[in-house]
Design a protein around this motif. Structure first.
Motif, short mmCIF file in Angstrom:
data_model
loop_
_atom_site.label_atom_id
_atom_site.label_comp_id
_atom_site.label_asym_id
_atom_site.label_seq_id
_atom_site.Cartn_x
_atom_site.Cartn_y
_atom_site.Cartn_z
N ASP A 41 50.01 -20.26 -15.40
CA ASP A 41 50.22 -21.17 -14.27
C ASP A 41 49.94 -22.61 -14.68
OD1 ASP A 41 50.88 -19.26 -12.28
OD2 ASP A 41 48.78 -18.75 -12.03
N VAL A 42 48.78 -22.81 -15.29
CA VAL A 42 48.35 -24.16 -15.66
C VAL A 42 49.31 -24.77 -16.68
CG1 VAL A 42 46.51 -25.50 -16.77
CG2 VAL A 42 45.93 -23.74 -15.08
N THR A 43 49.68 -24.02 -17.71
CA THR A 43 50.57 -24.58 -18.73
C THR A 43 51.97 -24.82 -18.19
OG1 THR A 43 50.98 -22.34 -19.60
CG2 THR A 43 49.27 -23.65 -20.69
N MET B 212 56.08 -28.63 -16.61
CA MET B 212 57.08 -28.99 -15.60
C MET B 212 56.95 -30.45 -15.16
SD MET B 212 57.78 -26.04 -12.75
CE MET B 212 56.08 -25.83 -12.24
N TRP B 213 55.70 -30.87 -14.93
CA TRP B 213 55.48 -32.16 -14.26
C TRP B 213 54.87 -33.23 -15.17
CZ3 TRP B 213 52.79 -28.70 -10.19
CH2 TRP B 213 53.76 -28.12 -9.37
N GLY B 214 54.47 -32.86 -16.37
CA GLY B 214 53.76 -33.81 -17.22
C GLY B 214 52.28 -33.81 -16.87
N ALA C 73 50.56 -33.17 -13.15
CA ALA C 73 50.07 -31.79 -13.06
C ALA C 73 48.58 -31.75 -12.74
CB ALA C 73 50.34 -31.04 -14.37
N TRP C 74 47.78 -32.62 -13.36
CA TRP C 74 46.35 -32.65 -13.05
C TRP C 74 46.11 -33.13 -11.62
CZ3 TRP C 74 43.46 -29.61 -15.64
CH2 TRP C 74 43.64 -29.40 -17.01
#
Length: 348
Positions: free
Chosen positions: A182-184, A189-191, A195-196
């Motif tokens: 999920d995290v990766t 996807m969003w950079g 993402a953070w």
């Protein structure tokens, strides 16, 4: 007083019995025991073991099972003195890390050319060989949602809405391969920056990060929490059990990973280990995998699964760089833990 011939027969029986015990003991000793580290679901372990040992009666599988993150950490801690012979059913992102650490034996199994090549290591010979694909899904309890007046989410970003505060559980990415995919996926996807920011917002709504990819969907199925971020294997099983859940495949795209197998380079049982990896690449093994997985490595074997959309494979985030996920694992998990570990489930 016994007749001499009766005594002779009794002596023969004792001798034959002793010979039988010796032969049985010799047979047991001649059986090769493979220590296999795995993260496959317990539902599947017995079927793989039974079928493989029937095909290879002189080889025995001894499982060591845990979640992907725990198995990965165990293998890395044993790098100087490996205990396992084979790693099986562990995430490609973890297998890529083992490959980078020079821990896997390059080996192309018999029948490899029959498999979908995009689901295995791209080196030749491959260092690991794919079994099946698992992807992210959101399990949504429709009964609990109605009680709580929760709208059905359609996207990852919907899950950051204040209405879901305290209603979501998610796998911990350090212990769960599902959590890490999920995290990766979000990072790819969003950079990194976006993402953070997304994970910061999601964190506000997460009640708990659990140490299993299956548990959030089980929690959603039982109504403990109405929403669980999980993966399609477990979601399909929970749905089939009769739980009042709906499977949601977020429209931005799905994180995914591959379960694969590889041989630990320092194994003392190379021939037996190769036989196991050969068998895992076979149509028979893939047919077993197809009992649970919507995408398997052997083309044409997978079945239609209840609740899994026809375009499931098209929803998987591409490209998905397993080598990048492996190289950046420590950095990503350190940052994730710094931000979110306060809500981690106790243990592990």
């Amino acid at each position: 007083m016994k007749h001499p011939f009766a005594k002779f027969l009794q002596s023969c029986a004792v001798a034959l019995s002793a010979f039988g015990l010796v032969a049985a003991d010799a047979s047991a000793q001649s059986k090769t025991s493979l220590l296999v580290y795995t993260a496959i679901e317990t539902d599947a372990m017995k079927m793989y073991k039974t079928a493989f040992e029937k095909a290879h009666p002189n080889i025995e599988i001894r499982w060591v099972r845990d979640s992907t993150g725990v198995i990965t950490a165990k293998l890395m801690s044993e790098k100087a003195n490996p205990q396992a012979d084979v790693v099986l059913g562990v995430a490609a992102s973890s297998l890529a890390l083992l490959s980078q650490e020079n821990m896997l034996l390059p080996y192309e199994p018999a029948g490899f050319k029959e498999l979908n090549q995009m689901f295995s290591d791209q080196k030749r010979p491959p260092h690991w060989v794919g079994m099946d694909v698992w992807g992210a899904v959101v399990c949504f309890n429709t009964v609990e949602a109605k009680k709580l007046n929760l709208p059905k989410p359609e996207s990852w970003k919907d899950l950051t809405k204040p209405v879901y505060r305290g209603k979501i559980t998610m796998p911990h990415p350090a212990s769960s391969g599902t959590g890490y995919l999920d995290v990766t996926a979000w990072l790819q996807m969003w950079g990194e920056q976006q993402a953070w920011q997304y994970m910061d917002a999601l964190h506000e709504n997460v009640a708990q990060y659990v140490h299993s990819g299956s548990k959030p969907c089980k929690q959603a199925g039982s109504g403990e929490f109405p929403i669980g971020i999980s993966f399609e294997f477990r979601a399909h099983q929970v749905l089939r059990s009769g739980a009042p859940i709906e499977l949601i495949f977020p429209k931005e795209g799905l994180g995914w990973d591959i379960e694969g197998s590889g041989i630990i380079k320092q194994t003392k049982h190379v021939d037996a280990a190769k036989k196991l990896v050969d068998w895992m690449a076979s149509k028979e093994a893939n047919q077993i995998s197809a009992n649970w997985w919507a995408i398997v490595a052997y083309p044409g074997v997978a079945k239609k699964m209840e609740g899994i959309p026809e375009n499931y494979e098209a929803l998987l985030v591409k490209p998905n760089d397993f080598d990048w996920a492996a190289k950046n694992r420590d950095r990503i998990l350190t940052e994730w833990s710094k931000r979110y570990n306060a809500k981690a489930e106790p243990g592990k």
